[in-house]
Design a protein around this motif. Structure first.
Motif, PDB file in Angstrom:
ATOM      1  N   ASP A 137      -6.878  -2.222  -7.861  1.00  0.00           N
ATOM      2  CA  ASP A 137      -5.416  -2.272  -7.706  1.00  0.00           C
ATOM      3  C   ASP A 137      -4.965  -3.228  -6.608  1.00  0.00           C
ATOM      4  O   ASP A 137      -3.914  -3.052  -6.022  1.00  0.00           O
ATOM      5  N   THR A 175       0.826  -1.206   0.000  1.00  0.00           N
ATOM      6  CA  THR A 175       0.000   0.000   0.000  1.00  0.00           C
ATOM      7  C   THR A 175       0.868   1.267   0.000  1.00  0.00           C
ATOM      8  O   THR A 175       0.584   2.221  -0.732  1.00  0.00           O
ATOM      9  N   SER A 212      -7.056   6.424 -15.823  1.00  0.00           N
ATOM     10  CA  SER A 212      -7.475   5.202 -15.115  1.00  0.00           C
ATOM     11  C   SER A 212      -8.200   4.246 -16.063  1.00  0.00           C
ATOM     12  O   SER A 212      -7.976   3.038 -16.024  1.00  0.00           O
ATOM     13  N   ARG A 240       0.539   0.115  -4.123  1.00  0.00           N
ATOM     14  CA  ARG A 240      -0.179  -1.140  -4.418  1.00  0.00           C
ATOM     15  C   ARG A 240       0.325  -1.834  -5.677  1.00  0.00           C
ATOM     16  O   ARG A 240       1.445  -2.282  -5.711  1.00  0.00           O
ATOM     17  N   ASN A 251     -12.445   4.377  -6.157  1.00  0.00           N
ATOM     18  CA  ASN A 251     -11.856   3.276  -5.397  1.00  0.00           C
ATOM     19  C   ASN A 251     -12.980   2.435  -4.794  1.00  0.00           C
ATOM     20  O   ASN A 251     -14.153   2.755  -4.969  1.00  0.00           O
ATOM     21  N   SER A 269     -11.746  -3.857  -5.618  1.00  0.00           N
ATOM     22  CA  SER A 269     -10.709  -2.875  -5.942  1.00  0.00           C
ATOM     23  C   SER A 269     -10.027  -3.194  -7.267  1.00  0.00           C
ATOM     24  O   SER A 269      -9.829  -4.354  -7.601  1.00  0.00           O
ATOM     25  N   GLN A 284      -5.762   2.195  -9.224  1.00  0.00           N
ATOM     26  CA  GLN A 284      -6.721   2.495  -8.160  1.00  0.00           C
ATOM     27  C   GLN A 284      -8.094   2.762  -8.755  1.00  0.00           C
ATOM     28  O   GLN A 284      -8.259   3.655  -9.583  1.00  0.00           O
TER      29      GLN A 284
END
Ligand SMILES: *Cc1c(COP(=O)(O)O)cnc(C)c1O
Length: 475
Positions: A304, A103, A340, A107, A162, A302, A311
Motif C-alpha cells: 500500500d 499514513t 486483501s 495510505r 504487511n 509494501s 496493506q
C-alpha cells in the motif's frame, strides 16, 4: 472545584432531567435506531451525571437553568456524545493535503477495480481455497502470487499482512539462531515504528553491523562473514537520506558475495516500485524486478505504498526459499484475508495490462503534472467563485507549492503543485480548518501561516463537486 450546596445550585439540581426524561426526549427518539436502546441508556446516564457534576461545581456562577433549557442542553449533549463516537469509526475523507501516501488517512486509496473486487467478489462466498476446474480444494491467493512473480520476474511469491510481517517471517525462517549482516547506514526506523534492529532481535537472529553511517564497503561485509552468518540484509532507508560523502556496494556485488559464501541476500525494498519511477522524480526507489535480476534471493515490499494497493507485505524470490516461508507456522499467523487478496489481484492486473497510471490512484496522482494541476485548480476556483458569488467572505487565490509523496517514501521528492489558498473574512484559519474537518465527508487540509491550503492532486475528480458544495457553505 466548589461543590458546596448553595441554595442556587440545589435549586438548579431540582430541574436536572432524569435519565428517563432524557430517554423520552425527541432527540433520544431520533437516535434510538442508530445506537440501540442499551447504549442510548449508557450515553444518557453519562450525560446526566456530567450535568449534575457541573451544576454542583459551578455554583459560584449562579446560573439559572430552567427545566426546559436543562433538558435541551442534555439532548444536545446526547447527540454530541453519539456523533463523537461515530467519528471514531472508519469514515471516508477527502484528502486535500497533497500528501499522496498519507499514513494517517489510510495510505493508498484503492482503484475502482480493486474496490469492485472487494465488494462484489471477495465480500461474498468466493473461491478463496476452492478450485473451480476440479471442484477440489484450491490454493489460497494463487492468482495474486502468480501475478507478483510474473511482474517481478521472480520464481515465486508469498503475501503476508504487511512489510513488517514479511521481514519478521523472512528473518525468523532464514536467520534465527544465526547472524545477519547489515550496514550501519541501514539501521533505520521507518514511520509507524518499524525498526530494523528490533525486528532482527525479535526474529531470533543476531545483528552484525558493518561499515559506518555514511560509507560501507563490500570488504566490510566480507570481513563480517563467519560460521554463524546466514543472511546479508539490504534495507532501503525509505524515509531517510544520507547525502554527501557516501558509498555502499551495489546489490549485484552483495549477491555475488553472499552466494560465494553460500549465504542468502535479502532486500527489504520498502515502497517497492513495480517499474522505474525516475520520470516522477523517484529514481532512487528500488525497482523490484531489478533487485531480482541483480541476484537478491528474496525481496519484500509494501502493498500500500507505491504499489497503490492494500496493506500487505509482498514477498518475491527463489521458489525454494518462498516454500520454506510458506511451510513455517508463523506464515499461518501472518497471512492475509480474502478481501486483501481481491484488492491486490485487481491492483496487480492493472500492472499486467499496463493501465496502472490511469487506474491506480497513487500512480495517477504521482503522474499529474504541474501544468495539468494548474489548469484543474483554475477551473475549480472558477466554479467556486460561481457558487460563492462576488461578495463572499471566502477569499481564495491560486499559488505555487509542493505535494508530498508520504508513507515513508522519498522524503526529498516534493512534486510541484498548484494550491488553492483560502482565507475567510470573518473566520480564523484554524476555525476554517475545523469546519472542513467536521463536514460530511470530512475534508482534511493543510494550514500554512494564515492560509488554508487545498491541493487537488490528492482529491479525485469525482470528489470535486462534493468539495465545492462543502466550501461554498463555510462561514
Ligand atoms: C514502509 C517500510 C516497512 C514497513 O512496511 P509496512 O507495510 O508498513 O509494515 C518496512 N521496511 C521498509 C524499508 C519500508 O519502507
Amino acid at each position: 472545584m466548589n461543590t458546596t450546596e448553595t441554595p442556587q445550585n440545589v435549586e438548579n439540581l431540582r430541574f436536572l432531567p432524569s435519565i428517563d426524561a432524557l430517554l423520552r426526549s425527541r432527540t433520544a427518539g431520533r437516535l434510538l435506531a442508530e445506537t440501540g436502546a442499551k447504549h442510548l441508556t449508557v450515553l444518557a446516564r453519562s450525560v446526566i451525571d456530567a450535568l449534575r457534576r457541573e451544576l454542583l461545581e459551578n455554583a459560584a456562577e449562579e446560573t439559572e437553568f430552567s427545566r426546559e433549557n436543562l433538558l435541551a442542553e442534555a439532548e444536545a449533549r446526547l447527540e454530541q456524545a453519539w456523533r463523537g463516537e461515530l467519528n471514531t469509526s472508519l469514515k471516508r475523507v477527502i484528502n486535500a493535503t497533497g500528501v499522496i501516501i498519507h499514513t494517517n488517512l489510510g495510505r493508498a486509496p484503492l482503484s475502482e477495480n480493486a474496490r469492485r473486487a472487494v465488494a462484489e467478489e471477495a465480500a461474498r462466498y468466493c473461491n478463496l481455497e476452492y478450485n473451480l476446474e476440479t471442484g477440489k480444494r484450491g490454493k489460497r491467493g494463487a492468482r495474486a502470487e502468480h501475478l507478483l512473480a510474473e511482474l517481478t520476474g521472480a520464481e515465486s511469491a508469498l503475501i503476508v499482512n504487511n512489510c513488517a510481517a514479511a521481514a519478521f517471517l523472512i528473518l525468523t525462517v532464514l536467520a534465527a539462531g544465526g547472524e545477519v549482516v547489515i550496514s550501519r547506514g541501514e539501521l533505520v526506523e521507518i514511520g509507524g515504528d518499524f525498526r530494523v534492529p528490533d525486528v532482527l532481535t525479535q526474529s531470533g537472529a543476531t545483528l552484525r553491523e558493518v561499515g559506518t553511517t555514511n560509507r560501507t564497503k563490500l570488504s566490510d561485509y566480507e570481513r563480517a562473514i563467519g560460521d554463524r552468518t546466514r543472511v546479508l540484509l539490504k534495507v532501503h532507508p525509505s524515509n531517510y537520506r544520507i547525502v554527501g560523502f557516501t558509498a555502499t556496494p551495489s546489490l549485484t556485488e552483495l549477491a555475488e558475495l553472499a552466494h560465494r559464501h553460500e549465504l542468502l541476500l535479502y532486500e527489504d525494498a520498502g515502497s517497492g516500485a513495480m517499474f522505474d519511477l525516475t520520470e516522477y522524480g523517484l529514481g532512487e526507489e528500488p525497482v523490484v524486478s531489478r533487485s531480482i535480476v541483480a541476484g537478491a534471493d528474496i525481496v519484500s515490499f509494501s502493498g500500500d505504498k507505491l504499489l497503490g494497493g492494500v496493506q500487505s507485505g509482498l514477498i518475491v524470490g527463489r521458489r525454494e526459499i518462498v516454500e520454506r516461508l510458506r511451510r513455517h507456522p508463523l506464515y499461518r499467523a501472518l497471512r492475509v484475508d480474502k478481501l486483501s487478496y481481491a484488492a491486490l489481484e485487481a491492483t496487480l492486473e492493472a500492472f499486467r495490462k499496463e493501465t496502472f497510471v490511469e487506474e491506480i490512484p497513487v500512480l495517477r496522482m504521482l503522474s499529474a503534472g504541474h501544468a495539468e494541476l494548474m489548469r484543474r485548480t483554475a477551473r475549480f476556483a472558477d466554479r467556486l467563485r460561481e457558487r460563492t458569488g462576488e461578495n463572499a467572505a471566502l477569499r481564495f487565490e491560486i499559488t505555487e507549492g509542493n505535494s508530498v509523496i508520504g508513507g515513508g517514501s522519498a522524503p526529498d521528492v516534493q512534486p510541484a503543485t498548484a494550491l488553492l489558498s483560502l482565507r475567510h473574512a470573518a473566520v480564523s484559519v484554524s476555525r476554517l480548518e475545523e469546519q472542513l474537518r467536521g463536514a460530511n465527508p470530512p475534508v482534511i487540509t493543510r494550514i500554512l501561516e494564515d492560509r488554508l491550503l487545498i491541493d487537488l492532486r490528492t482529491v479525485s475528480e469525482t470528489e470535486e463537486e462534493e468539495l465545492l458544495g462543502i466550501l461554498s457553505v463555510v462561514s
